[in-house]
Design a protein around this motif. Structure first.
Motif, mmCIF file in Angstrom:
data_model
loop_
_atom_site.group_PDB
_atom_site.id
_atom_site.type_symbol
_atom_site.label_atom_id
_atom_site.label_comp_id
_atom_site.label_asym_id
_atom_site.label_seq_id
_atom_site.Cartn_x
_atom_site.Cartn_y
_atom_site.Cartn_z
ATOM 1 N N PRO A 63 0.823 -1.219 0.000
ATOM 2 C CA PRO A 63 0.000 0.000 0.000
ATOM 3 C C PRO A 63 0.852 1.261 0.000
ATOM 4 C CG PRO A 63 -0.807 -1.579 1.617
ATOM 5 C CD PRO A 63 0.514 -2.106 1.129
ATOM 6 N N SER A 64 0.281 2.353 -0.517
ATOM 7 C CA SER A 64 1.038 3.600 -0.665
ATOM 8 C C SER A 64 1.515 4.144 0.679
ATOM 9 C CB SER A 64 0.184 4.655 -1.380
ATOM 10 O OG SER A 64 -1.017 4.890 -0.675
ATOM 11 N N ALA A 65 0.752 3.924 1.761
ATOM 12 C CA ALA A 65 1.164 4.446 3.069
ATOM 13 C C ALA A 65 2.443 3.771 3.552
ATOM 14 C CB ALA A 65 0.045 4.240 4.090
ATOM 15 N N LEU A 66 2.580 2.464 3.295
ATOM 16 C CA LEU A 66 3.803 1.761 3.689
ATOM 17 C C LEU A 66 4.987 2.199 2.840
ATOM 18 C CD1 LEU A 66 2.513 -1.893 4.298
ATOM 19 C CD2 LEU A 66 3.187 -0.212 6.013
ATOM 20 N N ARG A 67 4.747 2.416 1.539
ATOM 21 C CA ARG A 67 5.815 2.908 0.668
ATOM 22 C C ARG A 67 6.240 4.315 1.080
ATOM 23 N NH1 ARG A 67 6.265 -0.004 -4.365
ATOM 24 N NH2 ARG A 67 4.728 -1.675 -4.461
ATOM 25 N N ALA A 68 5.251 5.152 1.423
ATOM 26 C CA ALA A 68 5.565 6.517 1.856
ATOM 27 C C ALA A 68 6.376 6.507 3.142
ATOM 28 C CB ALA A 68 4.272 7.311 2.054
ATOM 29 N N PHE A 69 6.015 5.616 4.063
ATOM 30 C CA PHE A 69 6.766 5.494 5.317
ATOM 31 C C PHE A 69 8.210 5.090 5.035
ATOM 32 C CE2 PHE A 69 8.238 2.706 8.801
ATOM 33 C CZ PHE A 69 8.226 3.623 9.847
ATOM 34 N N LEU A 70 8.399 4.147 4.118
ATOM 35 C CA LEU A 70 9.741 3.699 3.753
ATOM 36 C C LEU A 70 10.548 4.844 3.157
ATOM 37 C CD1 LEU A 70 11.611 1.207 3.584
ATOM 38 C CD2 LEU A 70 10.696 0.795 1.301
ATOM 39 N N LEU A 71 9.908 5.656 2.295
ATOM 40 C CA LEU A 71 10.594 6.795 1.682
ATOM 41 C C LEU A 71 10.971 7.840 2.728
ATOM 42 C CD1 LEU A 71 11.571 8.354 -0.813
ATOM 43 C CD2 LEU A 71 9.252 9.257 -1.063
ATOM 44 N N THR A 72 10.025 8.191 3.598
ATOM 45 C CA THR A 72 10.305 9.185 4.637
ATOM 46 C C THR A 72 11.390 8.694 5.574
ATOM 47 O OG1 THR A 72 7.978 9.879 4.529
ATOM 48 C CG2 THR A 72 9.259 10.647 6.407
ATOM 49 N N LEU A 73 11.323 7.408 5.915
ATOM 50 C CA LEU A 73 12.346 6.796 6.757
ATOM 51 C C LEU A 73 13.726 6.949 6.116
ATOM 52 C CD1 LEU A 73 12.257 4.820 9.358
ATOM 53 C CD2 LEU A 73 12.615 3.014 7.685
ATOM 54 N N ALA A 74 13.807 6.685 4.809
ATOM 55 C CA ALA A 74 15.080 6.786 4.095
ATOM 56 C C ALA A 74 15.565 8.231 4.024
ATOM 57 C CB ALA A 74 14.930 6.212 2.690
ATOM 58 N N VAL A 75 14.628 9.187 3.888
ATOM 59 C CA VAL A 75 15.004 10.602 3.845
ATOM 60 C C VAL A 75 15.654 11.020 5.163
ATOM 61 C CG1 VAL A 75 14.081 12.949 3.785
ATOM 62 C CG2 VAL A 75 13.324 11.275 2.093
ATOM 63 N N VAL A 76 15.022 10.647 6.292
ATOM 64 C CA VAL A 76 15.598 10.957 7.608
ATOM 65 C C VAL A 76 16.934 10.239 7.776
ATOM 66 C CG1 VAL A 76 15.230 10.834 10.100
ATOM 67 C CG2 VAL A 76 13.298 11.317 8.591
#
Length: 433
Positions: free
Chosen positions: A164-177
């Motif tokens: 789901p997009s929310a899990l992908r978004a979390f992964l992206l934000t996690l990687a940004v931090v």
């Protein structure tokens, strides 16, 4: 009687504008991740083939402008030059997250920030404990701290999961931090003898860059030469040159002015992101991932304290850190998990974040100047990333039927207007209440 406020949902439906921005970023990263994966395979095959001498000759070939302190090998050009482009994009993405994304408010930032910090701290602690127990060097404590979003998305593409997009978004934000943490660590702990004049010149260039942005000056002929000068001065200052990239990314404006089709940060990201994901990072991988995979080299990974500590940090530390960080953040903020998901999904995502390829290889080169030791640490990064990828593929594929159901529900568009039906109800994010 006062009505209780609804509990925040973890991994719930994203606001539509945020989802569109995330989808565009992830699309580029996924394609780039597949190219990165191919580059890593080519590097490994080439470095372990009869033509390995040619690989080393090309990687170690020097060119540049010696008078400006820029006589570098091909390997160093990819690490110090091309990865500056990668960190430029990371800086823009971080700025966007801080201004309009998940990091703009403490409530939405708490989960990915806590998860990312725990995902960096636990691997570092496990590295120190393992290396100290084996009597090894503690210099590589930062190697297993990084998450490689492109490689992780390539794994998702290969296993064809409908995350789901929310899990992908979390992964992206996690990687940004994670990327921000990596650049801070590189700037503080891997800075050689400082040249204050060059550092002052780089800082002055960044101030000029900010002034040009502040006064809405447009035109690549201003920014590209200035960016190259800032990068060269940063390199000669003793601070790792990739810091220049993330600094310029953070300065670029990411909010559109009235009448603008896109912000400067949005335009630069749109133009540069494909080059970063499809050329810069794969070329770095090509000349960084070419390590020996002989029996003797693999033996060192499991017997030498430093490579073993990296391996344990990536595979065990990342999983424990991100899973526990996410769980504690959710409990602390009294948030509830999306009813369609389970904590097993968070475990799969945490395992996927154990892929620490690009930045881990970069920090490995900085932490271990000795080529032989660096080779063993790089091999540990490769084995650890592949192990995390295999475990994540197993965990996520088991839940793919659930993901497919959620994916279809959040993308259903029965009226054909281009906007999913779930965003056209009073319960959609940003509507109704």
């Amino acid at each position: 009687m006062t009505q209780a406020r609804p509990r925040k949902t973890v991994f719930g439906l994203l606001p539509w504008p945020e989802r569109q921005a995330i989808a565009e970023a992830l699309r580029t990263e996924t394609v780039g991740g597949l190219v990165l994966l191919a580059a890593a395979v080519v590097a490994l095959v080439w470095a372990n083939s009869p033509w390995s001498d040619a690989y080393e000759s090309i990687r170690d070939f020097h060119f540049g402008i010696p008078a400006l302190g820029l006589d570098l090998s091909v390997g160093h050009w990819t690490a110090d030059g091309l990865l500056a482009v990668f960190f430029l994009v990371a800086g823009i993405e971080l700025k966007r997250e801080l201004v309009v994304g998940e990091l703009r408010t403490p409530a939405t930032a708490a989960l990915p920030v806590v998860a990312a910090l725990c995902g960096m701290a636990v691997p570092a602690v496990l590295y120190v404990l393992t290396a100290r127990a084996g009597g090894g060097s503690l210099e590589g404590w930062a190697v297993p701290m990084a998450t490689d979003i492109a490689f992780a998305l390539a794994v998702l593409a290969v296993i064809s999961t409908h995350l789901p997009s929310a899990l992908r978004a979390f992964l992206l934000t996690l990687a940004v931090v994670d990327d921000l943490g990596a650049i801070v660590i590189i700037a503080i702990f891997f800075t050689s003898d400082l040249n204050l004049w060059a550092l002052g010149g780089a800082f002055a260039g960044l101030v000029l860059f900010y002034v040009l942005q502040r006064f809405r000056v447009r035109g690549w002929w201003w920014y590209v030469p200035l960016g190259v000068v800032i990068w060269a001065l940063m390199y000669n200052s003793g601070v790792h040159a990739t810091v220049a990239g993330v600094a310029m990314g953070l300065i670029l404006r990411t909010v559109r002015d009235k009448g603008e089709d896109a912000s400067p940060g949005g335009r630069v990201s749109h133009l540069v992101h494909p080059f970063s994901a499809g050329v810069a990072v794969p070329l770095f991988a090509l000349f960084a991932a070419g390590v020996s995979v002989s029996g003797d080299a693999l033996r060192h990974v499991f017997t030498d304290p430093e490579p073993l500590a990296v391996l344990i940090g990536l595979v065990v530390g990342k999983i424990l850190g991100i899973f526990l960080g996410t769980y504690l953040a959710a409990r602390f903020t009294r948030a509830e998990l999306n009813p369609g998901l389970a904590w097993a999904d968070v475990l799969g995502l945490a395992t996927l974040a154990g892929i620490g390829f690009t930045v881990a290889l970069l920090i490995g080169e900085l932490a271990f100047p000795d080529p032989a030791q660096a080779e063993h640490v790089k091999a540990a990064v490769l084995i650890g990333s592949l192990t995390a990828a295999a475990l994540a593929a197993f965990l996520l594929r088991r839940r793919n039927r659930t993901y497919k159901r959620l994916y279809e529900a959040e993308n259903r568009d029965e009226d054909g207007d281009g906007i999913p039906d779930c965003y056209q109800t009073d319960a959609a994010p940003g509507r109704g209440r």
